[in-house]
Design an enzyme around this catalytic site. Structure first.
Site, short mmCIF file in Angstrom:
data_model
loop_
_atom_site.label_atom_id
_atom_site.label_comp_id
_atom_site.label_asym_id
_atom_site.label_seq_id
_atom_site.Cartn_x
_atom_site.Cartn_y
_atom_site.Cartn_z
CG HIS A 196 -2.37 0.06 0.88
ND1 HIS A 196 -3.01 -0.88 0.09
CD2 HIS A 196 -3.34 0.98 1.21
CE1 HIS A 196 -4.28 -0.56 -0.04
NE2 HIS A 196 -4.50 0.56 0.62
CG ASN A 202 -2.30 2.33 -2.16
OD1 ASN A 202 -1.10 2.32 -2.41
ND2 ASN A 202 -2.83 3.10 -1.22
NE ARG A 204 -8.96 4.79 -7.72
CZ ARG A 204 -9.38 5.97 -7.30
NH1 ARG A 204 -10.11 6.73 -8.08
NH2 ARG A 204 -9.06 6.40 -6.09
N GLY A 206 -2.77 -0.53 -8.44
CA GLY A 206 -2.46 -1.95 -8.32
C GLY A 206 -3.08 -2.77 -9.43
NE ARG A 207 -9.07 -2.25 -9.23
CZ ARG A 207 -9.21 -1.85 -7.96
NH1 ARG A 207 -8.94 -2.67 -6.95
NH2 ARG A 207 -9.63 -0.63 -7.69
#
Length: 369
Positions: A196, A202, A204, A206-207
């Site tokens: 994080h 984080n 959005r 991260g995806r």
């Protein structure tokens, strides 16, 4: 009195190896083949429809974060006119996703600079966290609990002084080529969410990293596969399996992501085929002798479904304002486009079928996960 917080210290993963069950290996192969087939079959079209796929994915990724937006409001944000906050956030998510994926198009590494740039595009205009846009957090954060205290938090990430070290390790892992691409994408995402590294955004980012990994590994060379739209079908399961990863069990999340990718690739193919049929239907709806400007504008609507009058004039071949408005009116009467604004100034139109297909793709993945 609450005086102490215990943070989670995930393992470093740059040199880790993961053994998978035969069933998971078979599922990964099936999902990878489905994505590669989509790319091979519709590659040129996916390039043309990249904006459609990016918006579909960004709408879903934002909805996972409970940022909901109508297609008309998103069209306003795309066109740069006054739009609700959620629409502006979703448009920013599209720009961030596009930026991060584009940096890996030649198979190059996913760099710290690329991730920070994507975050800056996502968060720069946020009234609360805009000052943190494009930089790792220097404060402690947590997931769950309250805005004021980590009491009852689901996850308390590593302290801020460790973030840069963890992200260096994660990006080194993301550059590996010795494991299946979907395994890499799943673990990059789950580890990113565990670290994080930002104060907000984080999920959005991260995806978006999932797509950056798949592009870098050349599984998908054109557009993106709307995996977040498949995740949106059961967000409780998605969040639960990320927590399972944090508990030391990686395979359930890898399996989950493979299922999501498989379904997303199947439905993205259906949407591409639907988009291909639209121009012919529109020409039938407009009828005989529509005029050159109307025909040219119509032919560009799948690729550029949101436009103002100036943009429409360019799309129609550089015609005059009067010819432009006549063409827009012809398409409006035929039901091909509709106006999304209600003012006499800064008017914006959208191709109805294209925007509806974004919702349809998301709905199909929600209803049949």
């Amino acid at each position: 009195m609450f005086t102490e917080v215990t943070t989670s210290i995930p393992p470093m993963i740059a040199a880790e190896h993961y053994a998978l069950s035969p069933a998971t290996a078979a599922l990964l192969e099936a999902a990878t083949v489905e994505m590669a087939t989509l790319d091979a079959t519709h590659g040129a079209l996916l390039g043309s429809f990249e904006t459609f796929l990016l918006r579909t994915e960004s709408v879903a990724s934002s909805r996972i974060e409970r940022v909901n937006v109508s297609m008309d409001d998103l069209a306003k944000a795309v066109a740069g006119v006054k739009a609700p906050k959620g629409a502006l956030e979703t448009h920013a998510a599209t720009r961030a996703l596009r930026s991060l994926v584009a940096t890996t198009g030649d198979g190059g590494p996913i760099t710290e600079g690329a991730v920070l740039t994507a975050h800056r595009l996502l968060m720069a205009d946020d009234p609360t966290d805009g000052r943190y846009a494009g930089r790792w957090r220097d404060v402690q954060n947590w997931i769950g609990g309250s805005d004021h205290s980590p009491r009852g938090a689901v996850h308390v990430p590593p302290p801020p002084e460790l973030v840069e070290v963890y992200m260096g390790d994660l990006l080194a892992f993301a550059g590996r080529d010795d494991m299946p691409a979907l395994v890499l994408a799943a673990l990059v995402h789950a580890q990113f969410e565990s670290v994080h590294p930002f104060t907000d955004g984080n999920g959005r980012i991260g995806r978006a990293l999932i797509h950056a990994v798949l592009r870098r590994r050349r599984v998908v060379r054109n557009g993106v596969v709307p995996i977040a739209a498949a995740m949106l079908a059961d967000t409780e399961k998605y969040f639960s399996l990320v927590n399972t990863y944090r508990d030391g069990h990686a395979e359930p999340f890898i399996t989950y992501l493979a299922h999501a990718a498989l379904r997303a690739a199947e439905e993205a193919g259906a949407s591409v085929r639907e988009l291909q049929t639209m121009p012919a239907r529109w020409r039938d709806a407009v009828g005989d002798r529509p005029g050159a400007a109307t025909q040219t504008l119509l032919g560009n609507l799948v690729i550029t479904p949101v436009f103002d009058a100036e943009r429409a004039a360019t799309m129609a071949g550089g015609v005059s304002p009067s010819t432009t408005y006549a063409a827009i009116e012809r398409l409006t009467v035929a039901g091909v486009v509709h106006e999304v604004t209600t003012t006499r100034r800064d008017r914006v139109w959208a191709a109805t079928d294209v925007m509806d297909e974004i919702e349809s793709l998301n709905a199909r993945l929600r209803e049949h996960p």
